[in-house]
Write an enzyme that holds these catalytic residues in place. Structure first.
Site, short mmCIF file in Angstrom:
data_model
loop_
_atom_site.label_atom_id
_atom_site.label_comp_id
_atom_site.label_asym_id
_atom_site.label_seq_id
_atom_site.Cartn_x
_atom_site.Cartn_y
_atom_site.Cartn_z
N SER A 60 0.82 -1.21 0.00
CA SER A 60 0.00 0.00 0.00
C SER A 60 0.86 1.26 0.00
CB SER A 60 -0.92 0.02 1.23
OG SER A 60 -1.64 -1.18 1.35
N1 SAH Z 1 -0.91 -4.82 4.07
C1 SAH Z 1 -0.15 -5.11 2.87
C2 SAH Z 1 -0.83 -4.70 1.59
C3 SAH Z 1 -1.75 -5.77 1.21
S1 SAH Z 1 -2.41 -5.81 -0.40
C4 SAH Z 1 1.23 -4.50 2.92
O1 SAH Z 1 1.55 -3.80 3.87
O2 SAH Z 1 2.02 -4.78 2.01
C5 SAH Z 1 -3.78 -6.85 0.00
C6 SAH Z 1 -3.44 -8.28 0.34
O3 SAH Z 1 -4.64 -8.91 0.74
C7 SAH Z 1 -2.90 -9.08 -0.83
O4 SAH Z 1 -1.66 -9.62 -0.49
C8 SAH Z 1 -3.95 -10.18 -1.02
O5 SAH Z 1 -3.41 -11.41 -1.42
C9 SAH Z 1 -4.57 -10.27 0.36
N2 SAH Z 1 -5.91 -10.86 0.42
C10 SAH Z 1 -6.94 -10.72 -0.43
N3 SAH Z 1 -8.01 -11.41 0.00
C11 SAH Z 1 -7.65 -12.00 1.18
C12 SAH Z 1 -8.32 -12.85 2.12
N4 SAH Z 1 -9.57 -13.24 1.94
N5 SAH Z 1 -7.63 -13.26 3.21
C13 SAH Z 1 -6.33 -12.89 3.42
N6 SAH Z 1 -5.66 -12.09 2.56
C14 SAH Z 1 -6.30 -11.65 1.46
#
Ligand code: SAH
Length: 204
Positions: A60
């Site tokens: 993000s």
């Molecule tokens: N917090 C992260 C950014 C995450 S991007 C950082 O600091 O880098 C969003 C993430 O959510 C992705 O890696 C994606 O694979 C995950 N995601 C999507 N749906 C999900 C679910 N149902 N359970 C767990 N993770 C999920």
């Protein structure tokens, strides 16, 4: 240079309105570039934008990480559930604030990468689990804070159920159009307030 780039990033999020000194200090300490896998690392790890981390996912934007963290007013020793570990960067920021972090990631390769970097960087108070976060992580509930970094269409009830009395939660909600929603559990009831428009990957 990562150190001076990191200080510029902190100045930028401060200029954009982030005031909590503990959050700014945490952003100044976490080595964001190391959370971006080698293959995707270029010269702009500290730019105020999201960046690819593989598997069609992104780390993000720094401002949004700072904003969500500030809104949750995390205190040392609090227990936090993060859904969507991704790179592990947000989890590291929460750990810098002294929280115990449980983070769930649905893509195995990302869960493994984040877990390895967090360990190398000394963030031993973060536990990463590979799995579907829409059911939360019941074993460690209740949580003081739940922070979701992927967008469900509606607020998942399994997550509000794992919030402690007085606990708070922030998550993006919606499909193509999303906004952040902030919830607070008070006397067993959930108070909900809409916040900024945002753009996150969907929760699967
Ligand atoms: N917090 C992260 C950014 C995450 S991007 C950082 O600091 O880098 C969003 C993430 O959510 C992705 O890696 C994606 O694979 C995950 N995601 C999507 N749906 C999900 C679910 N149902 N359970 C767990 N993770 C999920």
């Amino acid at each position: 240079m990562p150190e001076s780039d990191r200080q510029s990033m902190v100045e930028q999020v401060r200029a954009m309105g982030i005031r909590d000194r503990r959050v700014l200090k945490a952003m100044g300490r976490v080595r964001r570039h190391l959370f971006i896998p080698d293959k995707f690392r270029r010269g702009d790890s500290y730019g105020n934008h999201p960046l690819p981390i593989g598997y069609d996912q992104t780390i993000s934007q720094p401002y949004i990480v700072a904003y969500m963290t500030e809104k949750m007013n995390v205190r040392p020793g609090e227990k936090i559930l993060e859904i969507g570990t991704g790179s592990g960067y947000q989890a590291a920021i929460l750990a810098e604030l002294g929280a115990q972090v449980y983070s769930v990631e649905t893509i195995r390769g990302l869960a493994e990468h984040a877990s390895a970097v967090l360990k190398e960087e000394g963030y031993h108070s973060v536990k990463v689990r590979h799995g579907n976060g829409n059911q939360g992580w019941a074993e460690h509930a209740p949580y003081d804070v739940i922070l979701v970094t992927c967008a469900p269409a509606t607020v998942p009830e399994a997550l509000t159920g794992q919030l402690r009395e007085g606990g708070r939660m922030i998550l993006p909600v919606g499909g193509y159009r999303q906004h952040l929603v902030i919830l607070r559990k008070s006397k067993g009831k959930i108070e909900q307030q809409d916040d900024l428009p945002v753009r996150f990957v969907p929760m699967v």
